[in-house]
Motif scaffolding. Structure first.
Motif, PDB file in Angstrom:
ATOM      1  N   VAL A 115      -3.299  -1.832  -2.862  1.00  0.00           N
ATOM      2  CA  VAL A 115      -4.253  -1.233  -2.126  1.00  0.00           C
ATOM      3  C   VAL A 115      -3.763   0.416  -2.008  1.00  0.00           C
ATOM      4  O   VAL A 115      -2.742   0.727  -1.948  1.00  0.00           O
TER       5      VAL A 115
ATOM      6  N   ASP B 287      -4.514 -17.340   5.972  1.00  0.00           N
ATOM      7  CA  ASP B 287      -3.774 -17.498   7.269  1.00  0.00           C
ATOM      8  C   ASP B 287      -2.963 -16.190   7.723  1.00  0.00           C
ATOM      9  O   ASP B 287      -3.387 -15.838   9.122  1.00  0.00           O
TER      10      ASP B 287
ATOM     11  N   PRO C 284     -13.958  -2.839  -3.129  1.00  0.00           N
ATOM     12  CA  PRO C 284     -13.844  -2.924  -1.385  1.00  0.00           C
ATOM     13  C   PRO C 284     -14.296  -4.297  -0.925  1.00  0.00           C
ATOM     14  O   PRO C 284     -13.706  -4.942  -0.058  1.00  0.00           O
TER      15      PRO C 284
ATOM     16  N   ARG D 108      -6.039 -13.322  12.444  1.00  0.00           N
ATOM     17  CA  ARG D 108      -5.115 -12.662  11.663  1.00  0.00           C
ATOM     18  C   ARG D 108      -5.239 -11.201  11.941  1.00  0.00           C
ATOM     19  O   ARG D 108      -6.055 -10.490  12.407  1.00  0.00           O
ATOM     20  N   GLN D 109      -4.021 -10.684  11.832  1.00  0.00           N
ATOM     21  CA  GLN D 109      -3.929  -9.159  12.193  1.00  0.00           C
ATOM     22  C   GLN D 109      -3.324  -8.496  10.885  1.00  0.00           C
ATOM     23  O   GLN D 109      -2.742  -9.034  10.194  1.00  0.00           O
ATOM     24  N   LEU D 110      -3.551  -7.137  11.108  1.00  0.00           N
ATOM     25  CA  LEU D 110      -2.854  -6.394   9.832  1.00  0.00           C
ATOM     26  C   LEU D 110      -2.626  -4.932  10.639  1.00  0.00           C
ATOM     27  O   LEU D 110      -3.320  -4.392  11.207  1.00  0.00           O
ATOM     28  N   ALA D 111      -1.355  -4.640  10.376  1.00  0.00           N
ATOM     29  CA  ALA D 111      -1.087  -3.043  10.883  1.00  0.00           C
ATOM     30  C   ALA D 111      -0.996  -2.097   9.969  1.00  0.00           C
ATOM     31  O   ALA D 111      -0.604  -2.519   8.849  1.00  0.00           O
ATOM     32  N   TRP D 112      -1.621  -1.049  10.166  1.00  0.00           N
ATOM     33  CA  TRP D 112      -1.767   0.280   9.347  1.00  0.00           C
ATOM     34  C   TRP D 112      -1.073   1.396  10.121  1.00  0.00           C
ATOM     35  O   TRP D 112      -1.109   1.520  11.426  1.00  0.00           O
ATOM     36  N   TYR D 113       0.066   1.987   9.375  1.00  0.00           N
ATOM     37  CA  TYR D 113       0.892   3.105  10.020  1.00  0.00           C
ATOM     38  C   TYR D 113       1.308   3.977   8.795  1.00  0.00           C
ATOM     39  O   TYR D 113       0.897   3.648   7.450  1.00  0.00           O
TER      40      TYR D 113
ATOM     41  N   ASP E 238      -7.329   3.970   3.504  1.00  0.00           N
ATOM     42  CA  ASP E 238      -7.315   2.202   3.084  1.00  0.00           C
ATOM     43  C   ASP E 238      -8.041   1.487   4.054  1.00  0.00           C
ATOM     44  O   ASP E 238      -8.440   0.542   3.872  1.00  0.00           O
TER      45      ASP E 238
ATOM     46  N   ASP F 109      -2.571   3.922  -2.533  1.00  0.00           N
ATOM     47  CA  ASP F 109      -1.131   4.377  -3.201  1.00  0.00           C
ATOM     48  C   ASP F 109      -0.225   3.175  -3.804  1.00  0.00           C
ATOM     49  O   ASP F 109       0.563   3.403  -4.684  1.00  0.00           O
TER      50      ASP F 109
ATOM     51  N   LEU G  56      -1.832 -11.994   7.132  1.00  0.00           N
ATOM     52  CA  LEU G  56      -1.882 -10.880   6.334  1.00  0.00           C
ATOM     53  C   LEU G  56      -0.488 -10.108   6.720  1.00  0.00           C
ATOM     54  O   LEU G  56       0.099 -10.050   7.818  1.00  0.00           O
TER      55      LEU G  56
ATOM     56  N   MET H 212      -9.376 -10.935   2.157  1.00  0.00           N
ATOM     57  CA  MET H 212      -8.519 -10.953   2.916  1.00  0.00           C
ATOM     58  C   MET H 212      -8.628 -12.167   3.942  1.00  0.00           C
ATOM     59  O   MET H 212      -7.682 -12.447   4.544  1.00  0.00           O
TER      60      MET H 212
ATOM     61  N   GLN I 125     -12.260  -7.538   1.199  1.00  0.00           N
ATOM     62  CA  GLN I 125     -12.552  -7.850   2.172  1.00  0.00           C
ATOM     63  C   GLN I 125     -12.828  -9.209   2.084  1.00  0.00           C
ATOM     64  O   GLN I 125     -12.288 -10.036   3.092  1.00  0.00           O
TER      65      GLN I 125
ATOM     66  N   ALA J 155      -3.265   8.466   4.030  1.00  0.00           N
ATOM     67  CA  ALA J 155      -3.843   7.334   3.089  1.00  0.00           C
ATOM     68  C   ALA J 155      -4.041   6.120   3.825  1.00  0.00           C
ATOM     69  O   ALA J 155      -4.830   5.516   3.475  1.00  0.00           O
TER      70      ALA J 155
ATOM     71  N   ILE K 226     -10.328 -10.021  11.197  1.00  0.00           N
ATOM     72  CA  ILE K 226      -9.125  -9.477  11.283  1.00  0.00           C
ATOM     73  C   ILE K 226      -9.026  -8.317  12.438  1.00  0.00           C
ATOM     74  O   ILE K 226      -9.931  -7.659  12.518  1.00  0.00           O
TER      75      ILE K 226
ATOM     76  N   LYS L 121     -11.487   1.621   4.234  1.00  0.00           N
ATOM     77  CA  LYS L 121     -12.304   1.067   3.242  1.00  0.00           C
ATOM     78  C   LYS L 121     -12.302  -0.648   3.147  1.00  0.00           C
ATOM     79  O   LYS L 121     -13.128  -1.137   2.986  1.00  0.00           O
ATOM     80  N   LEU L 122     -11.324  -1.118   4.065  1.00  0.00           N
ATOM     81  CA  LEU L 122     -11.306  -2.782   4.226  1.00  0.00           C
ATOM     82  C   LEU L 122     -11.959  -3.278   5.366  1.00  0.00           C
ATOM     83  O   LEU L 122     -11.960  -4.319   5.464  1.00  0.00           O
ATOM     84  N   LEU L 123     -12.572  -2.332   6.243  1.00  0.00           N
ATOM     85  CA  LEU L 123     -12.979  -2.986   7.558  1.00  0.00           C
ATOM     86  C   LEU L 123     -14.308  -3.616   7.266  1.00  0.00           C
ATOM     87  O   LEU L 123     -15.052  -3.102   6.528  1.00  0.00           O
ATOM     88  N   GLN L 124     -14.718  -4.546   7.856  1.00  0.00           N
ATOM     89  CA  GLN L 124     -15.932  -5.190   7.803  1.00  0.00           C
ATOM     90  C   GLN L 124     -16.453  -5.476   9.209  1.00  0.00           C
ATOM     91  O   GLN L 124     -15.740  -5.822  10.259  1.00  0.00           O
TER      92      GLN L 124
ATOM     93  N   ARG M  15       0.788  -1.224   0.021  1.00  0.00           N
ATOM     94  CA  ARG M  15       0.106  -0.053   0.124  1.00  0.00           C
ATOM     95  C   ARG M  15       0.948   1.421  -0.075  1.00  0.00           C
ATOM     96  O   ARG M  15       0.386   2.309   0.283  1.00  0.00           O
TER      97      ARG M  15
ATOM     98  N   GLY N 145       0.925  -6.178   5.945  1.00  0.00           N
ATOM     99  CA  GLY N 145       0.815  -4.778   5.211  1.00  0.00           C
ATOM    100  C   GLY N 145       2.104  -4.064   5.338  1.00  0.00           C
ATOM    101  O   GLY N 145       2.675  -3.955   6.268  1.00  0.00           O
TER     102      GLY N 145
ATOM    103  N   HIS O 257      -7.196  -5.072  13.461  1.00  0.00           N
ATOM    104  CA  HIS O 257      -6.340  -4.228  12.664  1.00  0.00           C
ATOM    105  C   HIS O 257      -5.960  -3.160  13.764  1.00  0.00           C
ATOM    106  O   HIS O 257      -6.551  -2.835  14.822  1.00  0.00           O
TER     107      HIS O 257
END
Lengths: 125, 107, 96
Positions: free
Chosen positions: A47, A120, A109, C91-96, C17, A49, A122, A116, A113, C13, C2, C20-23, A16, A124, C4
């Motif tokens: 995703v 198992d 989107p 599962r985890q995803l880091a946004w920074y 992003d 940028d 992810l 993802m 979702q 950004a 997930i 947009k991907l949250l559910q 991203r 980023g 986050h």
């Protein structure tokens, strides 16, 4: 919507960052290629940028940097064949995907979702 | 004969300044690896250099095998064939002789 | 689902992003610069809540930023609870 454990895939890298603003895009490509070089299954999702990594005709030579676009063109040789783009970002930046160094599926989107949760792990970057 | 001094190479024998590479330098590096270059070697070395121009990176083993299969035919796109030319680690030794940086993804 | 971890300003950004991907079923932990999304009556906060995720904020980071009362629906947690969340989510995803 649930995905059966048996159908889960190991790793999705969420790309991203723009290619040259930070070193993160380069790091993400390195992780992807290294993971694949060791026979691990890895797929990529570009995703926001991150889709800027897919601009055709990047010329990094004058800056002495690695060309991210050309490195991405080698994905099929590493058997990284499942690549996905954020359709909104592609359209926001008005990118011509027919000239992209990588062929991929465009996702909205909701589709991203769903994608993802099929993995198992992810990562980023 | 154009031979480069020891300082031109790093501790693993990779060329520091890639622009110094030519066919004689390739043979010099090959000799240090106990290899005599034949046309079969050169076919792969030229392909490695083409790979580097196309993808701005030195290949790991898997993409090298695939790239050879695409460009040289299925018979040569096999790791056993590449191992016979560059014993040990074809991607690494081939890149070294071809005057390319060490592959990132290669142990 | 997930988990986050959102460590980015609402103007970034990365924030957009992530949004947009949250559910529903996901959880978001605000930390670092992400805590500013817990300011009440702001659009980033409203947008986060509208996604239907569970919302948490790392208390130490919130206090540092001067947010002693995070927006409604945003639960303050400490490190122990963050660790518990990472155990709860596969599962985890880091946004920074």
């Amino acid at each position: 919507m649930t995905v059966a454990d048996a159908d889960k895939k190991p790793l999705l890298i969420v790309m991203r960052q723009s290619p040259y603003g930070t070193s993160l895009a380069k790091a993400a490509v390195d992780v992807a290629l290294a993971t694949a070089a060791f026979d691990q299954l890895v797929d990529l999702l570009f995703v926001g940028d991150g889709v800027l990594q897919l601009l055709a005709g990047q010329d990094s030579q004058s800056l002495g940097k690695k060309n991210i676009g050309r490195q991405l063109a080698s994905l099929p040789l590493y058997d990284i064949n499942q690549v996905y783009f954020d359709a909104e970002a592609v359209s926001r930046y008005n990118l011509d995907m027919s000239s992209s160094p990588v062929t991929a599926k465009l996702l909205n989107p909701q589709e991203m979702q769903q994608l993802m949760v099929a993995y198992d792990h992810l990562l980023g970057l | 004969m154009n031979t480069l001094p020891a300082e031109a190479f790093d501790s693993e024998g990779f060329l520091r300044d890639l622009s110094q590479w030519d066919a004689e330098v390739a043979q010099q590096i090959a000799t240090a690896e106990n290899l005599q270059l034949t046309p079969a070697h050169w076919e792969v070395l030229n392909l490695l250099r083409a790979y580097y121009r196309e993808f701005d990176s030195s290949p790991a083993m898997r993409p090298l095998v695939k790239y050879c299969a695409i460009n040289l035919g299925a018979d040569k796109g096999k790791s056993i064939y590449l191992m016979s030319l560059f014993p040990g680690s074809p991607a690494k030794i081939g890149s070294k002789i071809a005057g390319l940086p060490k592959p990132d993804n290669c142990l | 689902m997930i988990l986050h971890t959102l460590n980015a300003l609402p103007s970034s950004a990365a924030f957009g992003d992530c949004l947009k991907l949250l559910q529903p079923g996901d959880a978001v932990v605000l930390l670092g610069d992400g805590v500013y999304a817990a300011l009440e009556d702001t659009s980033p906060c409203d947008e986060l809540r509208a996604t239907g995720v569970e919302l948490f904020i790392l208390q130490a980071d919130a206090l540092l930023a001067g947010i002693d009362r995070p927006a409604e629906g945003c639960n303050s947690i400490g490190m122990d609870e963050l660790v518990a969340l990472t155990e709860r989510f596969p599962r985890q995803l880091a946004w920074y």
